[in-house]
Design a protein around this motif. Structure first.
Motif, mmCIF file in Angstrom:
data_model
loop_
_atom_site.group_PDB
_atom_site.id
_atom_site.type_symbol
_atom_site.label_atom_id
_atom_site.label_comp_id
_atom_site.label_asym_id
_atom_site.label_seq_id
_atom_site.Cartn_x
_atom_site.Cartn_y
_atom_site.Cartn_z
ATOM 1 N N VAL A 181 0.839 -1.202 0.000
ATOM 2 C CA VAL A 181 0.000 0.000 0.000
ATOM 3 C C VAL A 181 0.873 1.251 0.000
ATOM 4 O O VAL A 181 0.586 2.227 -0.705
ATOM 5 C CB VAL A 181 -0.942 -0.003 1.218
ATOM 6 C CG1 VAL A 181 -1.671 1.334 1.347
ATOM 7 C CG2 VAL A 181 -1.955 -1.142 1.108
ATOM 8 N N ALA A 182 1.954 1.230 0.775
ATOM 9 C CA ALA A 182 2.833 2.395 0.879
ATOM 10 C C ALA A 182 3.516 2.708 -0.452
ATOM 11 O O ALA A 182 3.869 3.867 -0.715
ATOM 12 C CB ALA A 182 3.881 2.165 1.959
ATOM 13 N N GLU A 183 3.691 1.704 -1.290
ATOM 14 C CA GLU A 183 4.336 1.909 -2.590
ATOM 15 C C GLU A 183 3.398 2.564 -3.605
ATOM 16 O O GLU A 183 3.843 3.070 -4.641
ATOM 17 C CB GLU A 183 4.842 0.580 -3.143
ATOM 18 C CG GLU A 183 6.028 0.012 -2.365
ATOM 19 C CD GLU A 183 6.400 -1.383 -2.823
ATOM 20 O OE1 GLU A 183 5.664 -1.937 -3.686
ATOM 21 O OE2 GLU A 183 7.399 -1.911 -2.327
ATOM 22 N N ALA A 184 2.097 2.558 -3.341
ATOM 23 C CA ALA A 184 1.132 3.161 -4.260
ATOM 24 C C ALA A 184 1.199 4.685 -4.181
ATOM 25 O O ALA A 184 1.389 5.254 -3.105
ATOM 26 C CB ALA A 184 -0.277 2.677 -3.941
ATOM 27 N N GLU A 185 1.032 5.318 -5.325
ATOM 28 C CA GLU A 185 1.008 6.785 -5.334
ATOM 29 C C GLU A 185 -0.346 7.338 -4.908
ATOM 30 O O GLU A 185 -0.449 8.498 -4.500
ATOM 31 C CB GLU A 185 1.349 7.315 -6.730
ATOM 32 C CG GLU A 185 2.780 7.109 -7.179
ATOM 33 C CD GLU A 185 3.040 5.708 -7.740
ATOM 34 O OE1 GLU A 185 4.215 5.328 -7.856
ATOM 35 O OE2 GLU A 185 2.053 5.002 -8.062
ATOM 36 N N LEU A 186 -1.390 6.515 -5.011
ATOM 37 C CA LEU A 186 -2.739 6.956 -4.667
ATOM 38 C C LEU A 186 -3.448 5.862 -3.875
ATOM 39 O O LEU A 186 -3.434 4.691 -4.270
ATOM 40 C CB LEU A 186 -3.543 7.257 -5.934
ATOM 41 C CG LEU A 186 -5.028 7.608 -5.771
ATOM 42 C CD1 LEU A 186 -5.195 8.908 -4.981
ATOM 43 C CD2 LEU A 186 -5.712 7.715 -7.127
ATOM 44 N N GLY A 187 -4.038 6.232 -2.752
ATOM 45 C CA GLY A 187 -4.848 5.301 -1.969
ATOM 46 C C GLY A 187 -6.300 5.743 -2.015
ATOM 47 O O GLY A 187 -6.598 6.940 -1.897
ATOM 48 N N ILE A 188 -7.207 4.774 -2.205
ATOM 49 C CA ILE A 188 -8.636 5.084 -2.318
ATOM 50 C C ILE A 188 -9.405 4.367 -1.226
ATOM 51 O O ILE A 188 -9.270 3.153 -1.048
ATOM 52 C CB ILE A 188 -9.197 4.669 -3.691
ATOM 53 C CG1 ILE A 188 -8.435 5.361 -4.818
ATOM 54 C CG2 ILE A 188 -10.685 4.994 -3.788
ATOM 55 C CD1 ILE A 188 -8.850 4.915 -6.206
ATOM 56 N N ALA A 189 -10.218 5.104 -0.493
ATOM 57 C CA ALA A 189 -11.062 4.519 0.545
ATOM 58 C C ALA A 189 -12.433 5.185 0.491
ATOM 59 O O ALA A 189 -12.571 6.299 -0.019
ATOM 60 C CB ALA A 189 -10.436 4.713 1.930
ATOM 61 N N GLU A 190 -13.430 4.492 1.021
ATOM 62 C CA GLU A 190 -14.755 5.086 1.119
ATOM 63 C C GLU A 190 -15.031 5.420 2.574
ATOM 64 O O GLU A 190 -14.898 4.568 3.460
ATOM 65 C CB GLU A 190 -15.831 4.149 0.582
ATOM 66 C CG GLU A 190 -17.214 4.790 0.572
ATOM 67 C CD GLU A 190 -18.218 4.052 -0.295
ATOM 68 O OE1 GLU A 190 -19.297 4.620 -0.531
ATOM 69 O OE2 GLU A 190 -17.932 2.921 -0.735
ATOM 70 N N ARG A 233 -10.616 -2.679 4.725
ATOM 71 C CA ARG A 233 -10.378 -1.243 4.554
ATOM 72 C C ARG A 233 -9.411 -0.771 5.641
ATOM 73 O O ARG A 233 -9.791 -0.052 6.568
ATOM 74 C CB ARG A 233 -11.683 -0.461 4.640
ATOM 75 C CG ARG A 233 -12.683 -0.781 3.551
ATOM 76 C CD ARG A 233 -13.852 0.193 3.596
ATOM 77 N NE ARG A 233 -14.522 0.190 4.882
ATOM 78 C CZ ARG A 233 -15.078 1.263 5.447
ATOM 79 N NH1 ARG A 233 -14.990 2.431 4.861
ATOM 80 N NH2 ARG A 233 -15.704 1.167 6.594
ATOM 81 N N PRO A 234 -8.152 -1.179 5.565
ATOM 82 C CA PRO A 234 -7.196 -0.826 6.623
ATOM 83 C C PRO A 234 -6.899 0.668 6.627
ATOM 84 O O PRO A 234 -7.019 1.351 5.606
ATOM 85 C CB PRO A 234 -5.950 -1.637 6.245
ATOM 86 C CG PRO A 234 -6.053 -1.817 4.770
ATOM 87 C CD PRO A 234 -7.522 -1.962 4.488
ATOM 88 N N SER A 235 -6.508 1.170 7.773
ATOM 89 C CA SER A 235 -6.187 2.585 7.896
ATOM 90 C C SER A 235 -4.991 2.984 7.038
ATOM 91 O O SER A 235 -4.818 4.169 6.714
ATOM 92 C CB SER A 235 -5.920 2.949 9.362
ATOM 93 O OG SER A 235 -4.880 2.133 9.897
ATOM 94 N N SER A 236 -4.180 2.016 6.636
ATOM 95 C CA SER A 236 -3.022 2.315 5.791
ATOM 96 C C SER A 236 -3.440 2.947 4.462
ATOM 97 O O SER A 236 -2.676 3.710 3.862
ATOM 98 C CB SER A 236 -2.211 1.041 5.519
ATOM 99 O OG SER A 236 -3.007 0.036 4.923
ATOM 100 N N LEU A 237 -4.656 2.690 3.995
ATOM 101 C CA LEU A 237 -5.125 3.256 2.728
ATOM 102 C C LEU A 237 -5.159 4.778 2.772
ATOM 103 O O LEU A 237 -4.877 5.442 1.769
ATOM 104 C CB LEU A 237 -6.524 2.738 2.397
ATOM 105 C CG LEU A 237 -6.631 1.342 1.781
ATOM 106 C CD1 LEU A 237 -8.090 0.895 1.750
ATOM 107 C CD2 LEU A 237 -6.035 1.326 0.381
ATOM 108 N N THR A 238 -5.513 5.332 3.919
ATOM 109 C CA THR A 238 -5.624 6.782 4.036
ATOM 110 C C THR A 238 -4.412 7.414 4.710
ATOM 111 O O THR A 238 -4.355 8.633 4.839
ATOM 112 C CB THR A 238 -6.884 7.166 4.836
ATOM 113 O OG1 THR A 238 -6.829 6.559 6.135
ATOM 114 C CG2 THR A 238 -8.140 6.703 4.121
ATOM 115 N N LEU A 239 -3.443 6.593 5.121
ATOM 116 C CA LEU A 239 -2.292 7.119 5.865
ATOM 117 C C LEU A 239 -0.970 7.034 5.104
ATOM 118 O O LEU A 239 -0.101 7.878 5.299
ATOM 119 C CB LEU A 239 -2.145 6.374 7.192
ATOM 120 C CG LEU A 239 -3.269 6.555 8.211
ATOM 121 C CD1 LEU A 239 -3.020 5.675 9.430
ATOM 122 C CD2 LEU A 239 -3.397 8.014 8.627
ATOM 123 N N LEU A 240 -0.801 6.016 4.235
ATOM 124 C CA LEU A 240 0.516 5.759 3.673
ATOM 125 C C LEU A 240 0.764 6.326 2.272
ATOM 126 O O LEU A 240 1.825 6.922 2.041
ATOM 127 C CB LEU A 240 0.794 4.242 3.679
ATOM 128 C CG LEU A 240 0.849 3.597 5.067
ATOM 129 C CD1 LEU A 240 1.176 2.109 4.949
ATOM 130 C CD2 LEU A 240 1.858 4.290 5.965
#
Length: 231
Positions: free
Chosen positions: A126-135, A154-161
């Motif tokens: 997830v941290a390697e992604a340039e964009l994280g998407i969450a609802e 839907r881990p918190s890493s999606l909106t944090l990393l």
């Protein structure tokens, strides 16, 4: 810190005014001019947008479910993303969004439940992604805040990393204030879940008190509100 103070103040106001507001609601309801649910939602969305942009967030507009995937593909291209991480949705079809991104040649990282021994590897992807998407579970109009309940899908890493974060919120999930969100979740929901409150992109003040974005979280926060055709 200003956003945190606003959130804390709203909680204190809700706790202090709870009893007397319940007694006055009936009288106010009889005197109030009727307002349609659509108008109420539009007003809340407008207030949320204003507060979101005040804290540095970027509002990408109100779209229908059929328009959502194309808007996300456009954003991913605009920010130069190559890899996009996304988790499970609430009402949005994340599978369709992922397929649209893949057709546009973006690499997808999907968050799924993993064993404890594999969580670090999942966070790294997830941290390697340039964009994280969450609802988001809710948006808070009074502060421009997004409330996201984390779980293995839907881990918190999606909106944090990832350095750029996109949060989707349904129009009927835009609430007036934090007290309304907590009432929707209920005491058991609050106690049983990890709730992340997101107010703008990550910001930190350096030793000279200059604000620096993205040191401890996403450098940019983008929000899309989804409003169904028939609502």
């Amino acid at each position: 810190m200003a956003e945190l103070h606003k959130i804390i103040a709203s909680v204190k106001d809700a706790l202090g005014a709870g009893a007397r507001s319940n007694n006055s609601h009936a009288a106010e309801a009889t005197a109030a001019v009727p307002v349609s649910p659509s108008a109420q939602r539009a007003e809340l969305a407008s207030a949320f947008t204003r507060e979101l942009e005040e804290v540095g967030g970027k509002f990408l507009g109100i779209v229908t479910p059929s328009e959502l995937s194309n808007r996300i593909v456009s954003l991913a291209g605009d920010i130069g993303a190559k890899t996009v991480a996304l988790g499970q949705g609430l009402a949005s079809d994340m599978d369709a969004i992922g397929e649209a991104l893949e057709r546009a040649d973006f690499r997808i990282v999907r968050t799924v439940p993993v064993a404890d021994t594999e969580r670090a590897a999942m966070r790294a992807r997830v941290a390697e992604a340039e964009l994280g998407i969450a609802e988001a579970d809710f948006a808070i109009a009074s502060t421009g805040t997004l409330a996201v309940v984390s779980n293995p899908q839907r881990p918190s890493s999606l909106t944090l990393l990832p350095p750029a974060s996109l949060v989707i919120v349904q129009i009927d999930r835009v609430m007036a204030n934090l007290a309304a969100v907590l009432a929707e979740l209920g005491p058991n929901g609050v106690a049983a879940n990890r709730l992340t409150l997101i107010t703008g992109p990550s910001r930190t003040a350096d030793i000279e008190k200059r604000i620096v974005l993205g040191v401890h979280g996403p450098k940019s926060l983008h929000v899309i509100v989804v409003w169904p055709h028939d609502d």
